[in-house]
Scaffold this active site. Structure first.
Site, PDB file in Angstrom:
ATOM      1  CB  VAL A   1      -0.957   0.002   1.217  1.00  0.00           C
ATOM      2  CG1 VAL A   1      -1.644   1.364   1.358  1.00  0.00           C
ATOM      3  CG2 VAL A   1      -1.984  -1.098   1.069  1.00  0.00           C
TER       4      VAL A   1
ATOM      5  CB  ILE B   1       0.195   1.996  -4.411  1.00  0.00           C
ATOM      6  CG1 ILE B   1       0.208   0.474  -4.601  1.00  0.00           C
ATOM      7  CG2 ILE B   1      -0.752   2.631  -5.435  1.00  0.00           C
ATOM      8  CD1 ILE B   1      -1.108  -0.186  -4.266  1.00  0.00           C
TER       9      ILE B   1
ATOM     10  CD  GLU C   1      -0.752   5.405  -1.515  1.00  0.00           C
ATOM     11  OE1 GLU C   1       0.228   6.131  -1.807  1.00  0.00           O
ATOM     12  OE2 GLU C   1      -0.676   4.433  -0.752  1.00  0.00           O
TER      13      GLU C   1
ATOM     14  CG  ASP D   1     -10.364  18.678 -44.805  1.00  0.00           C
ATOM     15  OD1 ASP D   1     -10.148  18.180 -45.915  1.00  0.00           O
ATOM     16  OD2 ASP D   1     -11.403  19.281 -44.521  1.00  0.00           O
TER      17      ASP D   1
ATOM     18  CG  ASN E   1       3.129   7.716  -0.361  1.00  0.00           C
ATOM     19  OD1 ASN E   1       4.281   8.105  -0.516  1.00  0.00           O
ATOM     20  ND2 ASN E   1       2.828   6.446  -0.190  1.00  0.00           N
TER      21      ASN E   1
END
Length: 896
Positions: A286, A289, A291, A333, A726
């Site tokens: 956890v 990661i 976050e 185009d 984090n």
């Protein structure tokens, strides 16, 4: 009526009227009310299936369908299971913020107009049961007899049997910049849509004249309907950022899972029970990661959308921001994007040898006529040519306030603009010269003319095709050959050439209609050369694309010669070998064939291509590994816009194109697209910077924990402290980092390879260096506090946590560039980051003194001396990363 047989028969332009009447079970008198009602039940209403609207709930679902969000949700659930409720709250807060930001951005940008339906919701004039009546276009059925007049929308696909000076704007469907001049009669079977001049297609606009014809296709069977089906069935290529983020999520997931197994094995070897190992490994996963990444990513893309909006690019979907910056090919185009989409008189070639250049562009009277040479001083010759251009004219051009209002044929409007530039007011001239009669333009005649009174004489002026006008004049063969050669020379350069002549009528008499027999012998006045001018910025923008390693393709419905000359002037093509026509693509065979692929890959200009062929071209390029951006403004562009990695619709284009496109260029300018590419590259660079900051600090935390385990020390940080680092400390800084201004030279780099992941060699090396530096320094400090100073875990964690905050503060400045020294990047390029770093440090210090935060984070106050020592310990991260940048820059230079 046999519907199956009718559906199988699509070549309406090539059938005889006997076959059409037989297939449709109708006649030249149309249908009765009873027959039309029966067929409406049989065929259904003349409209397209309505697409589902984009709802708020669907936008929210789109935001949460993100692999990283899935991992965060799992992490929150695990945190709850192991009793870390604070961790779960933090994680869920992140998910809520990310979803809210993304939903707000996408909801504001979404314009869910029901565009294809609007093209079909019009009124139609039909002949039923012997009467002409106006009905809703939805009530039309195959076999109905429909009347067309100037200003009307074509209500269905119609085979024409009468066409009087009928000109229809089909640019939305075919890509042709000029109106289609309609005529009757059967045509060859194998011809493309733009060449089916005996047909009128649903959604087109009648510019002039009148016509009558039989409805042959309605609803989904029309050309617009077929395109709608392709759009509905088509799939959009994933944006590059999504592809790279998916790879990134896989990488980080495999890494964390692999690392967790290794740590579990070590802990078990050290004697820890499996239950404790499981909860610890989950907690570490956890913490590893990032976050804060979803929020920072969303903010970075949102900032880029605002910056793009200032440069005339409106982003409808956040992921499209970076996609434009990743493109390796821009398939543009021509009309309205590379050119201004307004025919303009640019050269005047008088009979006496005088040559003039016309300044200004577009449908207006702003500009001037400048002499290139004077072989004979004859100002009356120029006056006569301008006069004929005004008198033999069915268009309109006037100024209302600061705007110019126009209507009618493009060439007629351009000639009225020429009149203004010559100092003549067209309306005043028409009124003062008392027009006595006109011969309107028809494609069979190839000219138009008008009688008018001048100096007590009845004069006739004519303009049209050179060969036709010369036929009305006294000219010898040598003169004719000279003028034809001169006209062909300008035509080969992409100009359209009209000739002008005038004469005195001695037998004029007032009557309703005039023919060629009423035309007197004329005196040849000269020629005017017209062109749809290039946008002034287009050439430089294409040059900028080349420097950026982006290939520019031109896809147009125009004539190959016109497309070649414009592409050569722009620097897109060198010679005719790079030009491919729709017919050449048909002759190449299947789109899966090697011949077809070679034709597409080796070409730069595609002319006279159908909407389906444009889609096929894009599909081939994507399968070849290119990231393709497609620009377009018409219904004909919709399938290709949807299929492309990034669809760019023009602001003045149809709602259909805007609905399918991921972004809209409000000023229709190719230079704005290039500006969008630059902003997209800036956005991707900022995403990389944010990822580098988060992953390197996350990696440092993992290394720190591993070292603590290996050395048998207590864990340096608690789970809630990891999340604080984090989500709060780094969370403020990574969002602030997303505001970083673009680095110079972004448009001088080649596009990233489609196979390149976010973690390329540069990112991997710098992440390893930063993670090891931060992890080792913090661990060394932790070891010294616990083992040498014998400090309590509570206070040691307090100091170690502050050191990590300082490391993150300094490292945020390292992350501003992968190659440039932080001392060379001006602070003014991102004052928000400076404020964010100060705020992150301030919030942490404040938390040390607030009882609630002290309890939640397990921290307390420290002395000023301790704070100063911690700053000194954090400085090495600046020195190490500066040395790393110096090394990599020198290595890069030596490899060139």
């Amino acid at each position: 009526m046999d519907i199956q047989k009718l559906k199988q028969e699509a070549a309406w332009h090539s059938l005889s009227w006997e076959s059409i009447y037989s297939l449709l079970d109708t006649s030249g008198k149309g249908l009765t009310n009873e027959e039309s009602s029966a067929r409406l039940s049989q065929f259904g209403p003349n409209k397209l299936p309505e697409s589902s609207k984009t709802t708020l709930s669907r936008i929210i679902l789109h935001q949460v369908m993100n692999p990283l969000i899935f991992i965060l949700v799992l992490a929150a659930l695990v945190s709850i299971l192991i009793g870390e409720g604070e961790d779960a709250i933090f994680i869920l807060l992140v998910i809520l913020i990310n979803t809210g930001l993304g939903t707000y951005q996408e909801y504001n940008a979404e314009k869910s107009a029901q565009a294809l339906q609007q093209l079909m919701k019009i009124q139609a004039k039909v002949h039923r049961s012997g009467q002409i009546k106006t009905v809703s276009s939805e009530d039309l059925v195959p076999g109905d007899l429909v009347y067309l007049e100037s200003g009307m929308k074509v209500p269905a696909d119609i085979r024409l049997w009468e066409a009087s000076v009928l000109e229809i704007d089909e640019s939305f469907l075919t890509g042709e910049s000029l109106a289609s001049k309609k005529k009757t009669g059967n045509l060859e079977l194998e011809i493309t849509v733009p060449d089916r001049i005996n047909m009128a297609f649903a959604g087109a606009t009648v510019l002039s004249g009148r016509g009558k014809g039989v409805v042959v296709e309605t609803g989904i069977s029309t050309q617009v309907g077929k395109i709608a089906q392709n759009v509905a069935k088509g799939t959009s290529a994933k944006p590059p950022l999504i592809l790279r983020m998916e790879k990134f999520i896989k990488q980080i997931t495999f890494f964390i899972v692999g690392l967790s197994f290794i740590i579990a094995f070590i802990l078990n070897w050290q004697g820890m029970d499996w239950a404790s190992i499981f909860f610890f490994v989950v907690a570490l996963a956890v913490s590893a990661i990032p976050e804060g990444l979803p929020v920072a990513l969303t903010v970075a893309l949102s900032i880029a959308t605002r910056r793009m909006a200032k440069r005339n690019v409106i982003v409808r979907r956040l992921n499209a921001v970076e996609a434009l910056g990743s493109c390796t090919i821009i398939a543009s185009d021509k009309t309205g994007t590379l050119t201004v989409n307004q025919q303009t008189a640019k050269k005047i070639l008088l009979d006496n040898g005088n040559r003039y250049s016309v300044l200004g562009e577009g449908y207006n009277g702003e500009g001037a006529i400048e002499a290139e040479n004077y072989e004979k001083d004859d100002p009356q010759a120029l006056e006569a040519l301008v006069r004929v251009g005004i008198m033999a004219n069915e268009g309109g051009l006037r100024k209302e306030g600061s705007d110019w209002i126009h209507h009618g044929d493009a060439m007629d409007v351009a000639l009225l603009g020429l009149g203004f530039k010559h100092g003549r007011d067209p309306e005043e001239m028409k009124q003062s010269y008392h027009t006595g009669g006109i011969i309107p333009y028809e494609s069979e005649r190839k000219f138009s003319g008008a009688f008018y009174t001048l100096e007590d004489e009845i004069r006739f002026g004519a303009k049209g095709a050179l060969e036709t006008i010369l036929g009305f004049c006294h000219c010898d063969q040598e003169f004719i050959d000279q003028k034809v050669k001169e006209a062909e020379n300008y035509a080969s350069k992409g100009y359209r050439v009209l000739a002008f002549a005038e004469g005195v009528s001695l037998t004029f008499e007032k009557k309703d209609t005039y023919s060629e027999e009423d035309i007197p012998k004329l005196h040849f006045l000269g020629m005017v050369c017209f062109i749809d001018p290039l946008r002034s910025e287009a050439k430089e923008s294409i040059k900028k694309c080349k420097q950026a390693g982006i290939k520019v393709l031109m896809i147009t419905g125009d004539h190959p010669a016109t497309a070649l000359n414009i592409s050569k002037e722009l620097g897109i093509a060198v010679d005719g070998r790079q030009v491919v026509t729709g017919q050449m693509l048909l002759d190449a065979g299947s789109t899966e064939s090697e011949a077809y692929h070679k034709l597409v890959i080796n070409s730069s200009v595609f002319a006279r291509v159908s909407p389906i062929q444009k889609l096929e071209i894009v599909d081939v390029l994507i399968k070849a590994g290119e990231f393709v951006a497609v620009t377009g403004d018409g219904v004909n562009d919709a399938p290709a816009l949807k299929r492309a990695n990034i669809g760019v619709a023009m602001g003045s284009g149809t709602d259909v194109a805007k609905e399918v496109g991921s972004m809209i260029v409000t000023d229709d300018n190719f230079s704005s697209i290039v500006a969008g590419v630059e902003e997209g590259r800036f956005a991707y660079d900022n995403v990389r910077k944010v990822i580098f900051l988060l992953i390197s600090t996350g990696g440092a935390l993992v290394l720190l924990v591993l070292l603590a385990i290996l050395f048998g020390l207590p864990l340096p940080f608690l789970a809630v402290q990891l999340l604080w680092l984090n989500l709060v400390t780094n969370g403020i800084q990574d969002v602030a980092l997303a505001f970083e201004g673009g680095e110079p030279g972004a448009m001088k780099k080649r596009p990233r390879k489609p196979s390149e992941t976010i973690f390329n060699s540069v990112m991997i090396n710098q992440t390893l260096v930063a993670s090891i530096t931060i992890g080792v320094i913090v661990f060394g400090f932790w070891y010294w506090l616990i083992e040498i100073q014998k400090m309590s875990e509570y206070h040691a964690r307090d100091l170690a946590l502050l050191l990590m905050v300082f490391m993150q503060n300094f490292h945020a400045f390292n992350s501003r560039s992968e190659t440039t020294s932080i001392f060379k990047i001006p602070l003014k390029r991102n004052w928000i980051l400076v404020i964010g770093v100060i705020a992150a440090q301030g919030i942490h210090i404040l938390s040390m003194h607030i009882p609630f935060m002290q309890k939640a984070l397990k921290i307390g106050p420290i002395t000023l001396q301790e704070w100063f020592y911690v700053i000194l310990l954090a400085i090495p991260i600046l020195i190490v990363m500066e040395l790393f940048k110096l090394y990599t820059n020198r290595k890069s230079e030596s490899e060139k």
